[in-house]
Design a protein around this motif. Structure first.
Motif, PDB file in Angstrom:
ATOM      1  N   VAL A 123       0.847  -1.186   0.000  1.00  0.00           N
ATOM      2  CA  VAL A 123       0.000   0.000   0.000  1.00  0.00           C
ATOM      3  C   VAL A 123       0.890   1.246   0.000  1.00  0.00           C
ATOM      4  CG1 VAL A 123      -1.872   1.210   1.169  1.00  0.00           C
ATOM      5  CG2 VAL A 123      -1.753  -1.279   1.298  1.00  0.00           C
ATOM      6  N   LYS A 124       0.857   2.006  -1.093  1.00  0.00           N
ATOM      7  CA  LYS A 124       1.718   3.193  -1.239  1.00  0.00           C
ATOM      8  C   LYS A 124       1.192   4.403  -0.485  1.00  0.00           C
ATOM      9  CE  LYS A 124       3.177   4.269  -5.326  1.00  0.00           C
ATOM     10  NZ  LYS A 124       3.160   4.601  -6.770  1.00  0.00           N
ATOM     11  N   GLY A 125      -0.074   4.365  -0.125  1.00  0.00           N
ATOM     12  CA  GLY A 125      -0.702   5.494   0.552  1.00  0.00           C
ATOM     13  C   GLY A 125      -2.199   5.292   0.582  1.00  0.00           C
TER      14      GLY A 125
ATOM     15  N   THR B 200     -16.397  11.277   5.812  1.00  0.00           N
ATOM     16  CA  THR B 200     -15.352  10.963   4.846  1.00  0.00           C
ATOM     17  C   THR B 200     -14.493   9.802   5.321  1.00  0.00           C
ATOM     18  OG1 THR B 200     -15.321  13.207   3.994  1.00  0.00           O
ATOM     19  CG2 THR B 200     -13.319  11.930   3.688  1.00  0.00           C
ATOM     20  N   THR B 201     -14.038   8.994   4.373  1.00  0.00           N
ATOM     21  CA  THR B 201     -13.234   7.823   4.687  1.00  0.00           C
ATOM     22  C   THR B 201     -12.013   7.778   3.766  1.00  0.00           C
ATOM     23  OG1 THR B 201     -13.327   5.417   5.003  1.00  0.00           O
ATOM     24  CG2 THR B 201     -14.556   6.313   3.126  1.00  0.00           C
ATOM     25  N   THR B 202     -11.310   6.642   3.744  1.00  0.00           N
ATOM     26  CA  THR B 202     -10.144   6.492   2.868  1.00  0.00           C
ATOM     27  C   THR B 202     -10.202   5.146   2.155  1.00  0.00           C
ATOM     28  OG1 THR B 202      -8.727   5.431   4.540  1.00  0.00           O
ATOM     29  CG2 THR B 202      -8.720   7.845   4.457  1.00  0.00           C
ATOM     30  N   ALA B 203      -9.485   5.077   1.041  1.00  0.00           N
ATOM     31  CA  ALA B 203      -9.314   3.831   0.295  1.00  0.00           C
ATOM     32  C   ALA B 203      -7.819   3.616   0.068  1.00  0.00           C
ATOM     33  CB  ALA B 203     -10.045   3.901  -1.053  1.00  0.00           C
ATOM     34  N   PRO B 204      -7.359   2.375   0.047  1.00  0.00           N
ATOM     35  CA  PRO B 204      -5.924   2.139  -0.148  1.00  0.00           C
ATOM     36  C   PRO B 204      -5.474   2.498  -1.558  1.00  0.00           C
ATOM     37  CG  PRO B 204      -7.135   0.073  -0.207  1.00  0.00           C
ATOM     38  CD  PRO B 204      -8.113   1.129   0.204  1.00  0.00           C
ATOM     39  N   PHE B 205      -4.272   3.057  -1.656  1.00  0.00           N
ATOM     40  CA  PHE B 205      -3.648   3.357  -2.949  1.00  0.00           C
ATOM     41  C   PHE B 205      -2.470   2.398  -3.097  1.00  0.00           C
ATOM     42  CE2 PHE B 205      -0.688   5.907  -5.613  1.00  0.00           C
ATOM     43  CZ  PHE B 205      -1.492   5.993  -6.752  1.00  0.00           C
ATOM     44  N   LEU B 206      -2.586   1.487  -4.066  1.00  0.00           N
ATOM     45  CA  LEU B 206      -1.658   0.349  -4.139  1.00  0.00           C
ATOM     46  C   LEU B 206      -0.573   0.506  -5.191  1.00  0.00           C
ATOM     47  CD1 LEU B 206      -4.248  -2.580  -3.929  1.00  0.00           C
ATOM     48  CD2 LEU B 206      -3.105  -1.403  -2.073  1.00  0.00           C
TER      49      LEU B 206
END
Length: 363
Positions: free
Chosen positions: A212-214, A255-261
Motif C-alpha cells: 500500500v503506497k498510501g 469521509t473515509t479512505t481507500a488504499p492506494f496500491l
C-alpha cells in the motif's frame, strides 16, 4: 474485483449506521439524567437566588451526571469501539485481498495494535477541542454538556424561574436534554466512530506499506458534504508525504479512505462505481470521479441541476464554478486555502487571477 473506492464508499454507509446505533445507546442514560435532575429539583427550594444553594444544587447534579456519562462511555462507547476497531482491521484486510494478486501476502495488525492506534492518535476537529486523543475528546464533550446544563440551572434560578420550570426547561419534552444534549452526544459519537474507523484502516495500510503506497480520501457524493471534504475528495496521500490529512475533518464527518496500491500487486485496473445522491436522486457513478467533477455533471442537468449546485456551493460560488470558465483544478486552487476551506467571497473578488472569471459571470 471490487474497486477500492467503491468498497470504501459502500463501507462508509455501514460505519455511519454503526455510529447511529452507538448514539442511540445513550437514550436510557438520557432518561436517567432527566429523572435525576427532576429529583434534585424536587428537593430544591421553589425559588432561590442564594449563590450557595444554587451551587449546591449544581454540584449534586454534576456528580450524578459524571457517573451517568462515565457509565455510557465505559460500558458502551469504549467497549463497542474497541471491537469496532478490530472489525475495521478485518474489513481492510478483506478489501485488500479482493484487489491484490493471489500470491501477495498481507499482514493483519493485532486488534490490540489497532485499538492502541485509535486511542493514541490525536483527533484534529476544528471547533471541538482542536487536537485531542479519543478519551479526552469524549470526556471533554461530556464535560461541556454538564457545564451547559449547570449554567441553565444557575440562569433559571437567578432570573426568577421556579425549580419545576427549570426542570421542564431542561428535562421536559423538547427540553435541553431531549434536543441539544442528544445532538451533541450524537455528533461526538459519529466523530469518534469515524476516527476509529480511519485510524484502524490506516494502521492496516501501514502494516502492509510494501504493498500500500498510501491512501485516497473518499468523501460522500451528495449535497450535505462539507466544503472541506469536497476539496479533499480524490486526494492521494503517499506514505512519503510530510502532511497526511486524515478524517474526521470536522464534527459528524462521513469521509473515509481507500488504499492506494503499487500497481504491480493489483489484479487489474478496472474502475468500479460509487454511490451518489444528486439532482436525479440516488445513482451509481464512476468511482474515479472526484466531488467537484461529479458536481459539475449535476450542474449540466438543466435548471434543477444548477439549483442543486447553488444549494451546495452558494449562489455566487456556483456562478463562478459553472460560468467562470475555470477548470475544476483551477477553481479549487483559486477559491480554497491549503486545507481546502473556502476563501471568503470578499477575498476572492480582490484576486486579479479571478477577474476574468467574474467578468465572464457578469457578462
Amino acid at each position: 474485483m471490487a474497486d477500492p473506492i467503491q468498497q470504501a464508499s459502500r463501507h462508509a454507509v455501514y460505519t455511519s449506521r454503526f455510529a447511529g446505533y452507538l448514539a442511540n445507546l445513550f437514550n436510557p442514560y438520557s432518561d436517567k439524567l432527566k429523572r435525576e435532575l427532576r429529583l434534585i429539583l424536587i428537593d430544591a427550594p421553589d425559588t432561590t437566588q442564594s449563590i450557595r444553594r444554587i451551587n449546591q444544587i449544581i454540584r449534586e447534579f454534576r456528580s450524578i451526571s459524571l457517573s451517568i456519562y462515565g457509565d455510557y462511555t465505559d460500558n458502551d462507547i469504549f467497549a463497542q469501539l474497541e471491537e469496532f476497531a478490530a472489525s475495521e482491521g478485518d474489513f481492510t484486510i478483506s478489501s485488500l485481498e479482493s484487489i491484490v494478486k493471489p500470491d501477495v501476502s498481507l499482514s493483519p495488525p493485532a486488534p490490540s495494535q489497532l485499538w492502541a492506534a485509535a486511542t493514541t492518535t490525536p483527533l484534529k476537529v476544528p471547533g471541538q477541542g482542536g487536537v485531542n486523543i479519543l478519551a479526552s475528546y469524549i470526556k471533554d464533550m461530556e464535560a461541556i454538556q454538564i457545564a451547559k446544563i449547570s449554567e441553565q440551572i444557575r440562569f433559571g434560578f437567578m432570573t426568577g424561574r421556579t425549580s419545576q420550570q427549570i426542570a421542564s426547561d431542561i428535562a421536559g419534552k423538547g427540553g435541553y436534554l431531549d434536543k441539544q444534549n442528544k445532538r451533541a452526544i450524537k455528533s461526538m459519537v459519529r466523530t469518534s466512530t469515524n476516527h476509529v474507523s480511519n485510524i484502524a484502516r490506516q494502521s492496516t495500510y501501514e502494516e502492509n506499506d510494501d504493498i500500500v503506497k498510501g491512501y485516497e480520501i473518499v468523501a460522500t457524493l451528495d449535497g450535505r458534504t462539507s466544503s472541506t471534504c469536497k476539496g479533499y475528495d480524490g486526494l492521494i496521500v503517499l506514505n512519503s508525504a510530510k502532511e497526511k490529512p486524515m478524517p474526521p475533518f470536522h464534527p459528524n464527518c462521513r469521509t473515509t479512505t481507500a488504499p492506494f496500491l503499487e500497481p504491480k500487486f493489483t489484479i487489474d485496473d478496472d474502475v468500479g462505481t460509487r454511490a451518489s445522491s444528486g439532482v436525479t436522486g440516488g445513482k451509481q457513478v464512476n468511482a474515479d470521479l472526484n466531488y467537484y467533477e461529479w458536481l459539475k455533471i449535476q450542474g449540466m442537468q438543466g435548471p434543477k441541476g444548477r439549483a442543486f449546485v447553488a444549494d451546495t456551493l452558494g449562489k455566487e460560488r456556483a456562478d463562478l464554478f459553472l460560468n467562470g470558465g475555470l477548470s475544476i483544478s483551477k477553481f479549487k486552487q483559486l477559491t480554497m486555502d491549503e486545507l481546502f476551506r473556502p476563501l471568503p467571497l470578499s477575498e476572492l473578488k480582490k484576486k486579479t487571477s479571478l477577474q476574468l472569471a467574474f467578468d465572464a459571470i457578469d457578462g
